[in-house]
Design a protein around this motif. Sequence first.
Motif, PDB file in Angstrom:
ATOM      1  N   SER A  67       0.591  -0.900   0.335  1.00 11.63           N
ATOM      2  CA  SER A  67       0.048  -0.225  -0.075  1.00 11.63           C
ATOM      3  C   SER A  67       0.625   0.899   0.327  1.00 11.63           C
ATOM      4  CB  SER A  67      -0.946   0.382   1.450  1.00 11.63           C
ATOM      5  OG  SER A  67      -1.451   1.133   1.680  1.00 11.63           O
ATOM      6  N   THR A  92       3.400  -1.542   4.156  1.00  8.26           N
ATOM      7  CA  THR A  92       2.940  -0.361   3.755  1.00  8.26           C
ATOM      8  C   THR A  92       3.735   1.141   3.951  1.00  8.26           C
ATOM      9  OG1 THR A  92       0.513   0.050   5.000  1.00  8.26           O
ATOM     10  CG2 THR A  92       2.094   1.673   4.786  1.00  8.26           C
ATOM     11  N   ASN A 150      -5.172   1.034   3.838  1.00  7.76           N
ATOM     12  CA  ASN A 150      -4.274   0.174   5.172  1.00  7.76           C
ATOM     13  C   ASN A 150      -5.139  -0.591   5.959  1.00  7.76           C
ATOM     14  OD1 ASN A 150      -1.441   0.871   4.383  1.00  7.76           O
ATOM     15  ND2 ASN A 150      -2.280   2.973   4.404  1.00  7.76           N
TER      16      ASN A 150
END
Length: 615
Positions: free
Chosen positions: A268, A296, A274
Amino acid sequence: MRISAAAVALCLAVTLNGTAASYNSQSFARPLWGVVSYGGDASPSTPDENADEKNSSSSSSTTVIKSTSSQILDSVSAGGGSLTDPAFVGSANSPVQATTATLKSPSSGTAGTPMEGSPSFLSVATNQQNNAEAVGTATTGSKEGEETGDQIPAERKQRPLKVLFLSSDTGGGHRASAEALANQFQRLFPGATYDLMDIWTDIDSSWPYCTIKDTYKSFSATPWKWRTLYYVSNIAMYSKIADIHSYYMNEELIREKMETYDPDVIVSVHPTMNYVPLFSIRKISEKTGRDIPFFTVVTDFGSGHCTWFNKDVDKMYLASEPIKKIAKDRGNVPDEKIVMSGLPIRYDFAAQADAMGDRTTEEGKVHQAKIREQLNIDTNKRMILVMGGGEGVGSLSDIVNELYAKLRTQGVDATICVICGRNEELKADLDTRCWDTVVSQSLQSYESLKSKFFTKILTPHAHRSRRIQQALDRAAANAAKGNDVADVPGNVDVIPLGFVTNIAEYMVAADVLVSKAGPGTIAEAAAVSLPIMLTSHLPGQEAGNVDIVLNGGFGDFCEDPETIGLEVACWLQDSQLLDDMSRKAMKVGHPHAAEQIAMDIGKTTHEWMERNELK
């Protein structure tokens, strides 16, 4: 009471955008994008700087969607054959555990020819003092039994990865970061493929999520709206409500769409992607019995929205200490999941940084002169690069006028290269502008350069460095004596440009960058140790970027075109100041961040894949 406050916040967001834009207070809180193919190295920087917005959408009615990047790039940037082990930072259910929080810089070279010399240890890209030595607690070497980059088994390197990026066209930094990482995945892991998915617009999402991109364009063009939206949505209660609402309204659709990609790993690069996607991928893992890691990569630099920071992801890659503090304070993200890596940018910048080295040395100056010759820029003049965003917006015209006038009246020979983006009208106007009239209409007021106590008290940002302020005070004092106009006017020429794909070369050729405070712009400038004058920023997440530059001592922030012209002219007449700023920018720069992140994610994903096979 807290629920009532949250309800009021939701109503406020609805009011700001009238009808279909309301929940887009989640443009930094929850929703966004569609599947897009990667176009190789044609998207050099963020749209804040120069992104080429070619969105080729990909969809299919079949059960499994083939990767849009099945066709591997014919040519990729050289480098990375000799790689050191990027430190693993595992989670509780990660196959690899470690406590290292900083990645090491890989050596450069072709895939089969390691470069000589040991790799440099990249410092954390922090504000002011937090450089390499500030990461003293990080383990910088490989533990016994761990693999280094050079020791990755050949069969693992040859094992392709299927990467699914989650992002959206709400600001170009997200797409640019995904493309930079995708390039590195394909270079480091031959055969790797990837897709880019917007979980909100790639499905038949409910209102207001389906309006996210249009809402972003509307709000970001109106600073007071964006400021209100950002700060209203950047509270825990609002974020929780948004998470729950988006989960119940869209999770099943998102999960079904994600299943069609059959990814090995999820990455992401957007704050609104998220929470729900992490639930979806865990449910997919339960259904298939195959664990899929979720990472992330935070693409903000100095500050970020609270929705970036989900403590349940497997790893989180951050660019600065201020961002790390937010991740820990707002998201309760544990240290063992945090990796300090820098912001992922195109490999062009790593290649140029490696070739140039320290731009303040003779070798660096020789390389800069070589690049200027290739760009047909006079090597005997100073060079200023002015960037106004992908659309060439902002007070770009006034800034160029003041730069020209101040450089000419102070006798500075210079070339001003202006990236106009899509603003063809501005490009044509600069080509035909009467510059003598510009000089005659410009004022010469040096009072704005002086350090003022009340200005320091009122400013929301950090202050310019003492070294820069001393140079400005000297210039103001000199002007007070009547020495503000040179006997011989400077030889100044203006070169307007549209979109360019070789922005890294222009940054190497430049002595100073004048631009808005986009995180990608700052990361790219720091990667090639380029001093920067910031002229504007989007309220909220970009405000912290200004402090990165000011605290780092490699630039300043000013919104007044006249003061910008005066200060940049002052910088260009002080070679020692420029060298000092360049060295400070180098400390913040992480030209190999994308390569490090891709290697770390790829190695961790292979560990998970091997673990899945043993089940």
